[in-house]
Design a protein around this motif. Structure first.
Motif, mmCIF file in Angstrom:
data_model
loop_
_atom_site.group_PDB
_atom_site.id
_atom_site.type_symbol
_atom_site.label_atom_id
_atom_site.label_comp_id
_atom_site.label_asym_id
_atom_site.label_seq_id
_atom_site.Cartn_x
_atom_site.Cartn_y
_atom_site.Cartn_z
ATOM 1 N N HIS A 103 2.639 -13.627 12.228
ATOM 2 C CA HIS A 103 1.404 -14.516 12.324
ATOM 3 C C HIS A 103 0.967 -15.011 10.992
ATOM 4 C CE1 HIS A 103 -1.427 -17.321 14.280
ATOM 5 N NE2 HIS A 103 -2.298 -16.845 13.092
ATOM 6 N N ASP A 124 2.223 -12.266 3.627
ATOM 7 C CA ASP A 124 3.044 -10.909 3.861
ATOM 8 C C ASP A 124 4.380 -11.227 3.373
ATOM 9 O OD1 ASP A 124 1.443 -9.557 6.404
ATOM 10 O OD2 ASP A 124 1.252 -11.701 6.760
ATOM 11 N N ASP A 157 3.372 -6.993 10.840
ATOM 12 C CA ASP A 157 2.317 -7.524 10.072
ATOM 13 C C ASP A 157 2.173 -6.523 9.047
ATOM 14 O OD1 ASP A 157 0.178 -9.156 9.655
ATOM 15 O OD2 ASP A 157 -1.230 -7.710 10.519
ATOM 16 N N THR A 158 1.350 -6.775 8.266
ATOM 17 C CA THR A 158 1.165 -5.854 7.116
ATOM 18 C C THR A 158 -0.382 -5.628 6.651
ATOM 19 O OG1 THR A 158 1.224 -7.122 5.220
ATOM 20 C CG2 THR A 158 3.283 -6.501 5.968
HETATM 21 ZN ZN ZN Z 1 -1.234 -10.501 8.366
#
Ligand code: ZN
Ligand code: AMP
Ligand code: MN
Length: 402
Positions: free
Chosen positions: A199, A204, A146-147
């Motif tokens: 997700h 991203d 994730d970012t």
């Molecule tokens: Zn995210």
């Protein structure tokens, strides 16, 4: 006719001025970066000096700058120039191969893994630590990502943190400290034999391209799996609650992710966003397989798992682009004007012609200032402020004098 000519001259003048001032400011900033800035000589009431503290000023290589020129995607060494022009995806062949021939093994966790989040995690902020992480990841078959972004004090926004989880460990990568070293992690993201679980990855995927030329090949997006399963909700908060009994406070999305050190609450939030994804992906795959088995007629067999994988990998084919406008701030100006005029019944024809013109000029000014000072549009001047200024401006000579 005369009006149209005037508009064109104005557009060309503003465009040229904008390009020139961006060019001059970038050169000026580069030269000043190493110099001390006495507060008295600073323009914008010292803001220029404060700007020196912006972390992005330490970035040596910026792939997406604030100019009007198009974004240049990664060119792989062996690509011939016409094979890989500005608008083609450097990993299109690898992604297409996966779409045509998806892997059949979708198992993201072994049964013995402890779901609970441990007390410890690894903070990655040096090149050596990043290389060690790459070594670990290259031996994995799957990891989750994730970012977190910062968008208020930057024109295009930048990635402030990347969270990566394997079955054993959570890694928080300080992408501000490591901005210029991130290329070492590109190969594991582009490796089609390693699955990356995200997700809701649409943003991203583009942010990773924009900041680091990182291209994701072989993606499993848990939000796409939810779509295929027609889940009542597909938010991460819902999945965390349903499958893991974990609550997360999504308000933390809006925190200032440039902050160092991160608060304990932000670390916790960031870890949660990646930590449980492998387990959630496993649960969703089991459900997708179950749906496949429940369809009795073999001719009608719908491959749920493959469909989720196909939709995920289609996301990887997206390419980051900068917005293109004929005139600075044009699209914001037209949507602001039409929204405001539609909401106001019976305005004078004088207002109806002058208001859009003022909004257009204000939006052009805002766009140019935001690019020059590397700020978001909303930080320079909010939409509401533009409408209020244009609304209150005198429309007739009598009003100006009164
Ligand atoms: Zn995210
Ligand atoms: P997430 O993956 O949900 O943690 O979101 C990633 C990044 O998207 C955050 O770091 C924010 O910069 C941005 N973001 C997502 N949702 C919002 C929101 N509702 N308001 C402001 N920023 C958001
Ligand atoms: Mn997140």
């Amino acid at each position: 006719m005369e009006n149209r000519y005037k508009m064109r001259v104005m557009a060309v003048t503003i465009g040229t001025l904008a390009a020139l001032s961006i060019f001059i400011t970038v050169r000026y900033r580069r030269r000043r970066r190493s110099q001390k800035c006495p507060s008295s000589s600073c323009y914008l009431r010292g803001d220029h000096c404060q700007n020196q503290k912006k972390p992005q000023h330490a970035f040596k290589r910026v792939l997406a700058d604030n100019s009007y020129s198009p974004f240049k995607h990664l060119k792989k060494l062996h690509d011939s120039p016409n094979e890989n022009d500005l608008n083609s995806h450097p990993y299109e062949a690898e992604i297409t191969a996966l779409l045509d021939n998806p892997g059949l093994e979708f198992s993201f966790m072994n049964e013995y893994t402890d779901l609970k989040m441990s007390e410890t995690y690894t903070w990655v902020e040096t090149e050596t630590q990043l290389k060690e992480l790459v070594d670990v990841l290259s031996k994995e078959r799957v990891f989750s990502v994730d970012t977190e972004q910062h968008s208020l004090r930057s024109f295009l926004g930048f990635t402030a943190l990347i969270q990566i989880s394997t079955q054993k460990e959570d890694y928080l990568v300080d992408t501000i400290a490591l901005h210029d070293a991130m290329s070492v992690i590109r190969p594991v993201f582009a490796d089609s034999s390693i699955c990356k679980v995200f997700h809701g990855s649409d943003n991203d995927i583009l942010w990773l391209q924009r900041d680091f030329h990182i291209y994701v090949v072989n993606l499993f997006d848990t939000a796409k799996a939810c779509e295929v399963l027609s889940k009542p909700q597909k938010s991460l908060a819902y999945l965390l609650e349903t499958y893991c009994g974990v609550t997360t406070n999504k308000l933390l999305q809006r925190e200032d992710w440039r902050q160092r050190p991160l608060s304990n609450e932000m670390v916790q939030y960031a870890r949660i966003d990646a930590h449980y994804l492998l387990y959630i992906a496993n649960c969703l795959i089991a459900e997708l397989k179950q749906q496949e088995n429940e369809i009795s007629c073999p001719d009608d067999k719908f491959h749920f798992v493959l469909e989720a994988s196909r939709r995920s990998n289609m996301t990887c084919l997206q390419l980051y682009t900068k917005d293109v406008e004929g005139f600075p701030g044009e699209s914001a100006a037209s949507s602001l004007s039409s929204r405001h005029l539609n909401g106001q019944g019976g305005v004078s024809s004088n207002f109806e012609t002058k208001f859009p013109d003022l909004v257009r000029r204000l939006c052009a000014w805002r766009d140019i200032m935001a690019r020059l000072h590397d700020e978001s549009l909303r930080y320079v001047l909010s939409d509401q402020a533009i409408v209020a200024l244009a609304d209150r401006a005198p429309m007739t000579t009598t009003e100006s004098l009164g």
